[in-house]
Scaffold this motif. Structure first.
Motif, PDB file in Angstrom:
ATOM      1  N   TYR A   1      42.816  37.302  53.237  1.00  0.00           N
ATOM      2  CA  TYR A   1      41.478  37.322  53.827  1.00  0.00           C
ATOM      3  C   TYR A   1      40.500  38.187  53.037  1.00  0.00           C
ATOM      4  O   TYR A   1      39.436  37.708  52.637  1.00  0.00           O
ATOM      5  CB  TYR A   1      41.522  37.796  55.287  1.00  0.00           C
ATOM      6  CG  TYR A   1      40.129  38.025  55.820  1.00  0.00           C
ATOM      7  CD1 TYR A   1      39.355  36.946  56.243  1.00  0.00           C
ATOM      8  CD2 TYR A   1      39.554  39.292  55.846  1.00  0.00           C
ATOM      9  CE1 TYR A   1      38.054  37.131  56.686  1.00  0.00           C
ATOM     10  CE2 TYR A   1      38.261  39.492  56.293  1.00  0.00           C
ATOM     11  CZ  TYR A   1      37.518  38.406  56.708  1.00  0.00           C
ATOM     12  OH  TYR A   1      36.225  38.594  57.131  1.00  0.00           O
ATOM     13  N   PHE A   2      40.824  39.464  52.843  1.00  0.00           N
ATOM     14  CA  PHE A   2      39.864  40.368  52.191  1.00  0.00           C
ATOM     15  C   PHE A   2      39.482  39.914  50.776  1.00  0.00           C
ATOM     16  O   PHE A   2      38.287  39.919  50.449  1.00  0.00           O
ATOM     17  CB  PHE A   2      40.354  41.815  52.190  1.00  0.00           C
ATOM     18  CG  PHE A   2      40.080  42.538  53.480  1.00  0.00           C
ATOM     19  CD1 PHE A   2      38.779  42.720  53.938  1.00  0.00           C
ATOM     20  CD2 PHE A   2      41.118  43.039  54.238  1.00  0.00           C
ATOM     21  CE1 PHE A   2      38.519  43.388  55.130  1.00  0.00           C
ATOM     22  CE2 PHE A   2      40.871  43.709  55.432  1.00  0.00           C
ATOM     23  CZ  PHE A   2      39.575  43.882  55.881  1.00  0.00           C
TER      24      PHE A   2
ATOM     25  N   ALA B   1      35.085  37.735  47.595  1.00  0.00           N
ATOM     26  CA  ALA B   1      34.633  36.746  46.605  1.00  0.00           C
ATOM     27  C   ALA B   1      33.462  35.945  47.163  1.00  0.00           C
ATOM     28  O   ALA B   1      32.469  35.698  46.451  1.00  0.00           O
ATOM     29  CB  ALA B   1      35.788  35.827  46.206  1.00  0.00           C
ATOM     30  N   VAL B   2      33.543  35.545  48.435  1.00  0.00           N
ATOM     31  CA  VAL B   2      32.433  34.820  49.064  1.00  0.00           C
ATOM     32  C   VAL B   2      31.200  35.714  49.145  1.00  0.00           C
ATOM     33  O   VAL B   2      30.074  35.269  48.886  1.00  0.00           O
ATOM     34  CB  VAL B   2      32.840  34.297  50.467  1.00  0.00           C
ATOM     35  CG1 VAL B   2      31.632  33.797  51.243  1.00  0.00           C
ATOM     36  CG2 VAL B   2      33.882  33.205  50.337  1.00  0.00           C
TER      37      VAL B   2
ATOM     38  N   ASP C   1      34.439  40.507  40.569  1.00  0.00           N
ATOM     39  CA  ASP C   1      33.575  41.503  41.209  1.00  0.00           C
ATOM     40  C   ASP C   1      33.982  41.736  42.665  1.00  0.00           C
ATOM     41  O   ASP C   1      33.951  42.871  43.154  1.00  0.00           O
ATOM     42  CB  ASP C   1      32.112  41.075  41.135  1.00  0.00           C
ATOM     43  CG  ASP C   1      31.592  41.024  39.698  1.00  0.00           C
ATOM     44  OD1 ASP C   1      32.259  41.592  38.801  1.00  0.00           O
ATOM     45  OD2 ASP C   1      30.525  40.415  39.485  1.00  0.00           O
ATOM     46  N   GLY C   2      34.376  40.671  43.342  1.00  0.00           N
ATOM     47  CA  GLY C   2      34.820  40.806  44.727  1.00  0.00           C
ATOM     48  C   GLY C   2      36.069  41.661  44.845  1.00  0.00           C
ATOM     49  O   GLY C   2      36.154  42.547  45.698  1.00  0.00           O
ATOM     50  N   VAL C   3      37.039  41.407  43.980  1.00  0.00           N
ATOM     51  CA  VAL C   3      38.280  42.201  44.011  1.00  0.00           C
ATOM     52  C   VAL C   3      37.997  43.654  43.644  1.00  0.00           C
ATOM     53  O   VAL C   3      38.572  44.577  44.235  1.00  0.00           O
ATOM     54  CB  VAL C   3      39.353  41.567  43.094  1.00  0.00           C
ATOM     55  CG1 VAL C   3      40.535  42.499  42.885  1.00  0.00           C
ATOM     56  CG2 VAL C   3      39.825  40.237  43.682  1.00  0.00           C
ATOM     57  N   THR C   4      37.077  43.880  42.716  1.00  0.00           N
ATOM     58  CA  THR C   4      36.705  45.245  42.351  1.00  0.00           C
ATOM     59  C   THR C   4      36.093  45.970  43.556  1.00  0.00           C
ATOM     60  O   THR C   4      36.453  47.122  43.845  1.00  0.00           O
ATOM     61  CB  THR C   4      35.706  45.239  41.170  1.00  0.00           C
ATOM     62  OG1 THR C   4      36.350  44.630  40.049  1.00  0.00           O
ATOM     63  CG2 THR C   4      35.262  46.642  40.811  1.00  0.00           C
ATOM     64  N   LYS C   5      35.194  45.300  44.268  1.00  0.00           N
ATOM     65  CA  LYS C   5      34.585  45.922  45.447  1.00  0.00           C
ATOM     66  C   LYS C   5      35.610  46.117  46.562  1.00  0.00           C
ATOM     67  O   LYS C   5      35.593  47.136  47.255  1.00  0.00           O
ATOM     68  CB  LYS C   5      33.394  45.101  45.926  1.00  0.00           C
ATOM     69  CG  LYS C   5      32.216  45.257  44.984  1.00  0.00           C
ATOM     70  CD  LYS C   5      30.994  44.540  45.452  1.00  0.00           C
ATOM     71  CE  LYS C   5      29.883  44.758  44.415  1.00  0.00           C
ATOM     72  NZ  LYS C   5      28.729  43.931  44.643  1.00  0.00           N
ATOM     73  N   TYR C   6      36.506  45.151  46.722  1.00  0.00           N
ATOM     74  CA  TYR C   6      37.565  45.297  47.720  1.00  0.00           C
ATOM     75  C   TYR C   6      38.435  46.500  47.384  1.00  0.00           C
ATOM     76  O   TYR C   6      38.753  47.309  48.262  1.00  0.00           O
ATOM     77  CB  TYR C   6      38.394  44.014  47.806  1.00  0.00           C
ATOM     78  CG  TYR C   6      39.623  44.102  48.687  1.00  0.00           C
ATOM     79  CD1 TYR C   6      39.607  44.785  49.899  1.00  0.00           C
ATOM     80  CD2 TYR C   6      40.799  43.482  48.312  1.00  0.00           C
ATOM     81  CE1 TYR C   6      40.730  44.842  50.709  1.00  0.00           C
ATOM     82  CE2 TYR C   6      41.928  43.536  49.111  1.00  0.00           C
ATOM     83  CZ  TYR C   6      41.888  44.216  50.309  1.00  0.00           C
ATOM     84  OH  TYR C   6      43.011  44.274  51.101  1.00  0.00           O
TER      85      TYR C   6
END
Length: 190
Positions: free
Chosen positions: A121-122, A127-128, A145-150
């Protein structure tokens, strides 16, 4: 059966059409949550609402929350946890006596908070979120970028996840199957 559906209303429809019902709840809830975020949180007027962003969240609610989660938590759980259907139909008093059903419900809770939410989910959500608010049109960048922010938010996100979903899942996975995901969608609104 048609008379029962019309006289039974919404709950009858949910029981007879669980996938379609929860898909509608997931989609509407996700749109409403984004609208609340924009209008209340960001103090936008309705004329200032970013409808493109809302549409992307509608697609996320439909595809991931409504589609993927149903596939995972109904279709796959049904394969992995063989007592699920039988257990879901028992009264609460009968459930308390059903050791195998309680163990499978516990396994569903653990799978959700150890595997599904942190590893599926996260990363998808972030990513979305990058697709919606990022600066790139590259899906590779959205994921990176999404995984980096997560990763940066993981401690806070995972702590909040456990605080919300551990107790909520303990309720969700003992409910009748046609109510489980609508319950989840409503909990996630708040």
């Amino acid at each position: 059966a048609e008379g029962n559906a019309s006289s039974g209303g919404l709950m009858s429809f949910a029981k007879e059409n669980p996938f379609v019902f929860q898909l509608g709840v997931a989609t509407a809830k996700t749109s409403a949550a984004d609208l609340v975020a924009q209008v209340v949180g960001e103090r936008k007027s309705l004329s200032e609402v970013d409808w493109r962003r809302n549409a992307i969240f509608v697609v996320f609610g439909f595809a991931y929350l409504g589609g993927f989660q149903y596939w995972l938590m109904v279709n796959k759980y049904r394969q992995w946890y063989p007592t699920m259907d039988r257990f879901a139909k028992l009264s609460f008093a009968e459930k308390l006596k059903d050791t195998a059903g309680l163990l499978d419900a516990g396994k569903m809770v653990l799978f959700d908070v150890i595997v599904h939410l942190p590893m599926m989910y996260f990363p998808t959500y972030y990513a979305v979120k990058e697709f919606v608010g990022g600066n790139s049109w590259s899906p590779i960048d959205w994921v990176k970028d999404g995984v980096t922010k997560y990763s940066s938010n993981a401690k806070e996100d995972l702590t909040a996840m456990i605080q919300l979903w551990l107790p909520s899942d303990c309720i969700q996975f003992v409910l009748p199957i046609h109510i489980r995901l609508p319950f989840r969608h409503i909990v996630s609104f708040f």
